[in-house]
Design a protein around this motif. Structure first.
Motif, PDB file in Angstrom:
ATOM      1  N   SER A   1     -96.652  15.474 -37.185  1.00  0.00           N
ATOM      2  CA  SER A   1     -96.219  16.094 -38.445  1.00  0.00           C
ATOM      3  C   SER A   1     -95.298  17.298 -38.282  1.00  0.00           C
ATOM      4  CB  SER A   1     -97.450  16.549 -39.223  1.00  0.00           C
ATOM      5  OG  SER A   1     -98.055  17.657 -38.563  1.00  0.00           O
TER       6      SER A   1
ATOM      7  N   PHE B   1     -96.751  20.263 -37.913  1.00  0.00           N
ATOM      8  CA  PHE B   1     -97.571  21.226 -38.663  1.00  0.00           C
ATOM      9  C   PHE B   1     -97.362  22.648 -38.113  1.00  0.00           C
ATOM     10  CE2 PHE B   1    -101.659  23.514 -39.101  1.00  0.00           C
ATOM     11  CZ  PHE B   1    -101.718  23.554 -40.486  1.00  0.00           C
TER      12      PHE B   1
ATOM     13  N   SER C   1     -98.662  19.194 -44.132  1.00  0.00           N
ATOM     14  CA  SER C   1    -100.099  19.174 -43.843  1.00  0.00           C
ATOM     15  C   SER C   1    -100.359  18.517 -42.494  1.00  0.00           C
ATOM     16  CB  SER C   1    -100.851  18.380 -44.911  1.00  0.00           C
ATOM     17  OG  SER C   1    -100.619  18.934 -46.172  1.00  0.00           O
TER      18      SER C   1
END
Ligand code: AMP
Ligand code: ZN
Ligand code: FE
Ligand code: FE
Length: 289
Positions: A249, A251, A260
């Motif tokens: 991701s 993140f 998220s």
């Protein structure tokens, strides 16, 4: 509950420019039912040991990784290394260059800001983020606190991004060198988020081809915001050059608040196959050491 495991092979901590500590990251993974993560901070592996020890307690598998910014054909490319030993002296040697170069640039950015009467110093940043790889997102934090920017994005748009008044370039390791160094440390080299460079397809193909020649083994195909159709283009490139497929991701906690863990902008789902691929490649790389 279905049987498939949730994974995220691209995350950052406070050891670089995320707002989430290594322990918090792993706790978050446990809370969200994420079974495996890779910690991939910019230019440092300082988070790995702590993340792995919390992971062992909470039943989250934590893989070691690092993200290096490299130069290729006049552009900056993110190169991921996985499975390197965080304590290897060769690794410390590799990371010294980029860290010193960051310090040089950060000092320059702070000097430009001071010249305009802004109260921003490198010492201030180091005090606020002890031991972290300091980068522009940390400047963004101070600018937000001083009411000069509304968000990290806003700070990049108005102050820190290329073309802005406080932008200074830094020198990057050539991609070929980056790959060589990762492999010398027993790591697996992966081309990160290939669509972020906004290359026309032929240039991306050339990057993939040269990357493969340098020793890149994998490509990040699953990434926050990449559409199915875009992933297919990347899958095809990866297949053409014999690269394994991975994903995550990116993140960063509040530094990138829309992303998220594991779910990206909401609909990211990294297949378990990516974890299997990565672990197989790490095992292969370590056999060759
Ligand atoms: P630096 O490493 O100092 O060159 O800063 C670049 C890092 O800042 C990237 O690796 C991202 O993690 C982050 N970044 C770049 N642009 C943005 C943005 N617009 N908003 C938030 N974070 C960003
Ligand atoms: Zn970052
Ligand atoms: Fe990146
Ligand atoms: Fe990243």
């Amino acid at each position: 509950m279905n049987g498939h495991r949730r994974i995220d092979l691209h995350t950052h901590t406070t050891c670089s420019d995320s707002t989430v500590t290594p322990a918090e990251l792993v706790k978050l993974a446990a809370r969200l039912g994420v079974d495996a993560i890779a910690v991939t901070d910019h230019d440092t592996m300082a988070a790995v040991a702590q993340a792995q020890s919390v992971g062992a307690e909470l039943g989250v598998e934590v893989l070691a990784g690092v993200e290096l910014t490299c130069g290729w054909d006049g552009e900056k490319i993110h190169l991921r290394g996985y499975g390197l030993c965080p304590e290897a002296p060769a690794l410390q040697e590799i990371l010294q260059g980029p860290v010193a170069e960051r310090t040089r640039r950060n000092r320059g950015i702070a000097a430009l800001m001071q010249a305009d009467g802004m109260d921003v110093t490198l010492e201030m940043l180091e005090r606020r983020h002890p031991g972290a790889t300091i980068g522009r997102p940390h400047f963004a934090g101070i600018l937000m606190e001083q009411g000069r920017a509304d968000s990290v994005n806003d700070a990049f748009r108005r102050y820190l991004g290329a073309g802005c008044p406080y932008f200074l370039p830094r020198q990057y390791l050539p991609l070929s060198r980056g790959v060589e160094m990762i492999r010398r440390c027993g790591g697996v080299a992966v081309l990160a988020h290939p669509l972020q460079y906004q290359f026309p397809h032929e240039r991306l193909r050339r990057l993939t081809e040269e990357g493969k020649r340098f020793g890149i083994a994998g490509m990040e195909v699953y990434y926050s915001g990449y559409l199915a159709q875009q992933r297919e283009v990347l899958q095809a490139l990866a297949a053409e050059f014999g690269l394994f497929v991975t994903g995550g991701s990116d993140f960063h906690g509040a530094t990138k608040p829309a992303i998220s863990l594991a779910a990206g902008y909401g609909n990211l789902s990294v297949p378990e196959e990516c974890l299997v691929n990565l672990k197989r490649e790490i095992a292969l790389a370590q056999e060759k050491q």
